[in-house]
Write a protein that holds these residues in place. Sequence first.
Motif, short mmCIF file in Angstrom:
data_model
loop_
_atom_site.label_atom_id
_atom_site.label_comp_id
_atom_site.label_asym_id
_atom_site.label_seq_id
_atom_site.Cartn_x
_atom_site.Cartn_y
_atom_site.Cartn_z
N MET A 183 -18.27 -9.69 9.69
CA MET A 183 -18.43 -8.64 8.69
C MET A 183 -19.66 -8.91 7.83
SD MET A 183 -16.08 -7.22 5.54
CE MET A 183 -14.96 -6.24 6.56
N ASP A 184 -20.59 -7.95 7.84
CA ASP A 184 -21.66 -7.94 6.86
C ASP A 184 -21.16 -7.04 5.74
OD1 ASP A 184 -24.01 -6.88 5.42
OD2 ASP A 184 -25.12 -8.14 6.84
N ILE A 185 -20.91 -7.64 4.58
CA ILE A 185 -20.24 -6.87 3.52
C ILE A 185 -21.13 -5.78 2.95
CG2 ILE A 185 -18.59 -8.70 3.00
CD1 ILE A 185 -20.25 -9.47 0.57
N LEU A 186 -22.46 -6.00 2.93
CA LEU A 186 -23.35 -4.92 2.48
C LEU A 186 -23.29 -3.76 3.45
CD1 LEU A 186 -26.91 -5.19 1.00
CD2 LEU A 186 -26.43 -3.55 2.81
N TRP A 187 -23.34 -4.06 4.76
CA TRP A 187 -23.36 -2.99 5.76
C TRP A 187 -21.97 -2.42 6.03
CZ3 TRP A 187 -27.54 -0.73 5.73
CH2 TRP A 187 -28.76 -1.41 5.69
N PHE A 189 -20.05 -1.82 2.96
CA PHE A 189 -20.03 -1.04 1.72
C PHE A 189 -21.01 0.13 1.76
CE2 PHE A 189 -21.75 -0.24 -2.53
CZ PHE A 189 -20.60 -0.04 -3.28
N PHE A 190 -22.20 -0.09 2.32
CA PHE A 190 -23.28 0.89 2.30
C PHE A 190 -22.86 2.26 2.86
CE2 PHE A 190 -27.46 2.63 3.66
CZ PHE A 190 -28.19 2.45 2.49
N PRO A 191 -22.13 2.31 3.99
CA PRO A 191 -21.68 3.62 4.49
C PRO A 191 -20.41 4.14 3.83
CG PRO A 191 -21.10 1.91 6.05
CD PRO A 191 -21.87 1.23 4.95
N GLY A 192 -19.92 3.44 2.79
CA GLY A 192 -18.80 3.97 2.03
C GLY A 192 -17.44 3.39 2.35
N VAL A 193 -17.41 2.20 2.96
CA VAL A 193 -16.14 1.56 3.33
C VAL A 193 -15.89 0.37 2.40
CG1 VAL A 193 -14.91 0.36 5.19
CG2 VAL A 193 -16.43 2.30 5.72
N ASP A 194 -14.63 0.16 2.06
CA ASP A 194 -14.24 -0.97 1.21
C ASP A 194 -14.09 -2.22 2.08
OD1 ASP A 194 -13.02 -2.86 -0.39
OD2 ASP A 194 -11.30 -1.62 -0.92
N PRO A 195 -14.95 -3.24 1.91
CA PRO A 195 -14.87 -4.42 2.76
C PRO A 195 -13.51 -5.14 2.67
CG PRO A 195 -16.98 -4.38 1.62
CD PRO A 195 -16.14 -3.30 1.02
N ALA A 196 -12.96 -5.24 1.46
CA ALA A 196 -11.67 -5.91 1.31
C ALA A 196 -10.58 -5.19 2.08
CB ALA A 196 -11.31 -6.02 -0.17
N ALA A 197 -10.57 -3.87 2.01
CA ALA A 197 -9.56 -3.08 2.72
C ALA A 197 -9.71 -3.22 4.23
CB ALA A 197 -9.66 -1.62 2.31
N LEU A 198 -10.96 -3.28 4.71
CA LEU A 198 -11.19 -3.41 6.15
C LEU A 198 -10.74 -4.78 6.65
CD1 LEU A 198 -12.31 -1.76 8.52
CD2 LEU A 198 -14.52 -2.89 8.15
N ILE A 199 -10.96 -5.81 5.86
CA ILE A 199 -10.48 -7.15 6.23
C ILE A 199 -8.96 -7.14 6.33
CG2 ILE A 199 -10.26 -9.55 5.49
CD1 ILE A 199 -13.00 -9.16 4.07
N LYS A 200 -8.32 -6.52 5.35
CA LYS A 200 -6.85 -6.47 5.35
C LYS A 200 -6.33 -5.64 6.53
CE LYS A 200 -6.54 -7.03 0.34
NZ LYS A 200 -6.30 -6.34 -0.95
N LYS A 201 -7.10 -4.65 6.95
CA LYS A 201 -6.69 -3.81 8.08
C LYS A 201 -6.74 -4.59 9.39
CE LYS A 201 -7.61 0.80 10.02
NZ LYS A 201 -8.42 2.03 9.88
N GLN A 238 -23.56 -4.08 -6.53
CA GLN A 238 -22.45 -3.12 -6.58
C GLN A 238 -21.14 -3.63 -5.99
OE1 GLN A 238 -23.39 0.95 -5.34
NE2 GLN A 238 -25.54 0.39 -5.15
N LEU A 239 -21.19 -4.67 -5.18
CA LEU A 239 -19.99 -5.06 -4.43
C LEU A 239 -18.99 -5.82 -5.30
CD1 LEU A 239 -22.15 -4.46 -2.14
CD2 LEU A 239 -20.75 -5.94 -0.71
N ILE A 244 -13.31 -8.96 -2.36
CA ILE A 244 -13.68 -9.19 -0.96
C ILE A 244 -13.37 -10.62 -0.54
CG2 ILE A 244 -15.63 -9.31 0.65
CD1 ILE A 244 -16.96 -7.08 -1.09
N LEU A 245 -13.74 -11.58 -1.38
CA LEU A 245 -13.53 -12.99 -1.03
C LEU A 245 -12.05 -13.36 -1.03
CD1 LEU A 245 -16.56 -14.50 -2.94
CD2 LEU A 245 -16.27 -14.34 -0.46
N LYS A 246 -11.28 -12.77 -1.93
CA LYS A 246 -9.83 -13.03 -1.93
C LYS A 246 -9.22 -12.54 -0.62
CE LYS A 246 -9.16 -12.98 -6.94
NZ LYS A 246 -8.74 -12.17 -8.10
N ALA A 247 -9.61 -11.35 -0.18
CA ALA A 247 -9.11 -10.82 1.10
C ALA A 247 -9.56 -11.70 2.26
CB ALA A 247 -9.59 -9.39 1.30
N ALA A 248 -10.81 -12.16 2.20
CA ALA A 248 -11.36 -12.98 3.28
C ALA A 248 -10.61 -14.30 3.40
CB ALA A 248 -12.84 -13.24 3.03
N GLN A 249 -10.19 -14.87 2.26
CA GLN A 249 -9.48 -16.15 2.29
C GLN A 249 -8.12 -16.03 2.98
OE1 GLN A 249 -10.82 -19.13 1.07
NE2 GLN A 249 -12.67 -17.99 0.65
N GLN A 250 -7.61 -14.82 3.07
CA GLN A 250 -6.32 -14.59 3.72
C GLN A 250 -6.48 -14.12 5.17
OE1 GLN A 250 -3.51 -15.39 1.98
NE2 GLN A 250 -4.95 -16.02 0.38
#
Length: 280
Positions: A183-187, A189-201, A238-239, A244-250
Motif C-alpha cells: 500500500m502506497d498511502i498517498l496513492w 488517499f489521492f483518488p479518494g480512498v481511506d487507507p485505514a479502511a482499505l487495510i481493515k477491508k 493531509q493524511l 493508518i498506522l494503527k490499522a497497519a499494526q493490526q
Amino acid sequence: MKKSLLVFAILLSFGSAQAQKKVFPQTPGMVSYTYRNSFAKNVPATLDTIKALGITNMEFSNLFGKTAAELRKLLDERGMKCSSFGVGYPDLQNKLAEVGQNAKTLGAQYVRVAWVPHKGPFTLDLAKQTVTDFNNFGKQLKDQFGLTFCYHNHGYEFETYESGTLFDYIVQNTNPDYVSFEMDILWTFFPGVDPAALIKKYPNRFKLMHLKDLRKGVVGNLSGGTPVENDVALGTGQLNLPAILKAAQQSSIQHYYIEDESPSYATQVPQTIAYLNQLK
C-alpha cells in the motif's frame, strides 16, 4: 491502605505506559527512489547517508549501474539489507528469471511492481488482464525463487466497479498464495480512498507499505500522478497517519518504507523520522 495505594500506583503507572505507547514502534525502511539523484551519483555515499539516519532496510527499484551482487556487497559491508526489489512490468513479462535471481542475490523477500502500463482510464478489461498476469508472475516467483510478488497501488485502479472499485476486483480475483500488495498511502488517499479502511477491508493481503504524505490543499484524482513537490514530510500533510498506522499494526504488513519524491527530501526525511518517533 498501603496495599491499596500500591495497587493504585501500579495501575496508574501501567495506564500511563499504555497512553505513551508508540503508534509506530518499528524502525522504517527507505525506498531507493527517495534518494534517486544521490544514488545515481554515488551509491556507497548515499547508503552511508541513509544509515546515518538509523535506517538499514532498503527497498531498491533500481540497481543504479551496479550488479545485484555489487549492491549486495555494499549493503553487507554496512550491516544493511534489501527486503524488497521493485521492477517494471516489462521486466516481469520478458525477463522474470533475471528479476528473480537479482532479488535473491540482493536478499529480498519481495518483488514489487508499481505501475500497470495503460493509456487513459484504467478499465475492467485491463484489470482482468492484470489479474491473469499477476497470478502468473506470482506463481513463477514463488515456485522458482521462493519470493512473494506484491503490487504497489498507484491511484488509477480505484475506478468505480460494481459496488467497489477495480482495485477491489484485482484483490478479490488474484490468488493470495501468489499475489500480495504494497500500500502506497498517498496513492490510496489521492483518488479518494481511506487507507485505514482499505487495510481493515483486506487485513491479510498487504505485506508492504510506502509512508508518505500529501501537501495540504492538493485535490486528488484518478490519474496516478501529481507533481513531486506535493510529497511532504509525514504529519505536515493531509493524511491521518495515526489512524493508518494503527490499522497497519493490526494487519499483515511486514515492512514500512519512507518514500519522499520531493526535491526537499534531504530536509523532509529527518522530519518524517522525528514525526514517527514521537507519535504516541
